[in-house]
Design a protein around this motif. Structure first.
Motif, mmCIF file in Angstrom:
data_model
loop_
_atom_site.group_PDB
_atom_site.id
_atom_site.type_symbol
_atom_site.label_atom_id
_atom_site.label_comp_id
_atom_site.label_asym_id
_atom_site.label_seq_id
_atom_site.Cartn_x
_atom_site.Cartn_y
_atom_site.Cartn_z
ATOM 1 N N SER A 71 0.843 -1.190 0.000
ATOM 2 C CA SER A 71 0.000 0.000 0.000
ATOM 3 C C SER A 71 0.879 1.240 0.000
ATOM 4 O O SER A 71 1.864 1.302 0.736
ATOM 5 C CB SER A 71 -0.881 -0.009 1.248
ATOM 6 N N GLY A 72 0.551 2.214 -0.809
ATOM 7 C CA GLY A 72 1.307 3.462 -0.826
ATOM 8 C C GLY A 72 1.051 4.319 0.401
ATOM 9 O O GLY A 72 1.738 5.300 0.639
ATOM 10 N N ASN A 73 0.048 3.930 1.196
ATOM 11 C CA ASN A 73 -0.339 4.736 2.354
ATOM 12 C C ASN A 73 0.362 4.333 3.644
ATOM 13 O O ASN A 73 0.205 4.998 4.649
ATOM 14 C CB ASN A 73 -1.855 4.650 2.566
ATOM 15 N N GLU A 74 1.080 3.222 3.623
ATOM 16 C CA GLU A 74 1.744 2.769 4.849
ATOM 17 C C GLU A 74 3.115 2.196 4.492
ATOM 18 O O GLU A 74 3.365 1.836 3.346
ATOM 19 C CB GLU A 74 0.897 1.730 5.578
#
Length: 129
Positions: A71-74
């Motif tokens: 995930s690019g968010n974590e």
């Protein structure tokens, strides 16, 4: 029980890929690869570059595999640990950068995986062929 690999397309992750393939063959299991989205903002390589290198290496590996994107968010460590827990991983394989004489210089993601993994972690560095 799958072997899980963190892959980002650098030489140390290419070395880890070869080690993970051997480990999956020895265990008679499959390989789950988590592709990191990008190492840093100043890294010109993209996730697609990593995928291109990965698919070339996997063409004739002889092991069943699946590829997932982090995930690019974590941080990639979070995704890797989540995947390892979800599939009840037998082993996580990481490629580490060489730290130099007398020092250990682990990145934050590698440190997190080593400390919080739900299974054994096997590490390697890039090597000369």
């Amino acid at each position: 029980m799958s072997v899980v690999l963190s892959y980002h397309g650098k030489p140390e992750s290419d070395a880890a890929l070869q080690l993970a393939i051997r480990a999956a063959k020895q265990r008679g299991t499959d390989l789950t690869i988590v592709v990191a989205s990008r190492m840093s903002a100043d890294d010109e390589r993209t996730e697609m570059d990593a995928h291109d290198r990965l698919w070339t290496a996997l063409e004739s590996c002889g092991v069943p595999f699946q590829v997932r994107n982090a995930s690019g968010n974590e941080p990639v460590a979070e995704t890797l640990l989540d995947v390892a827990g979800e599939i009840n991983a037998a082993l996580i394989v990481l490629g580490l950068r060489r730290g130099g004489y007398g020092s250990v210089n682990l990145g934050v993601n590698a440190s997190r995986v080593l400390l919080d993994a739900p299974c054994p972690v096997l590490t390697t560095t890039e090597f000369e062929r």
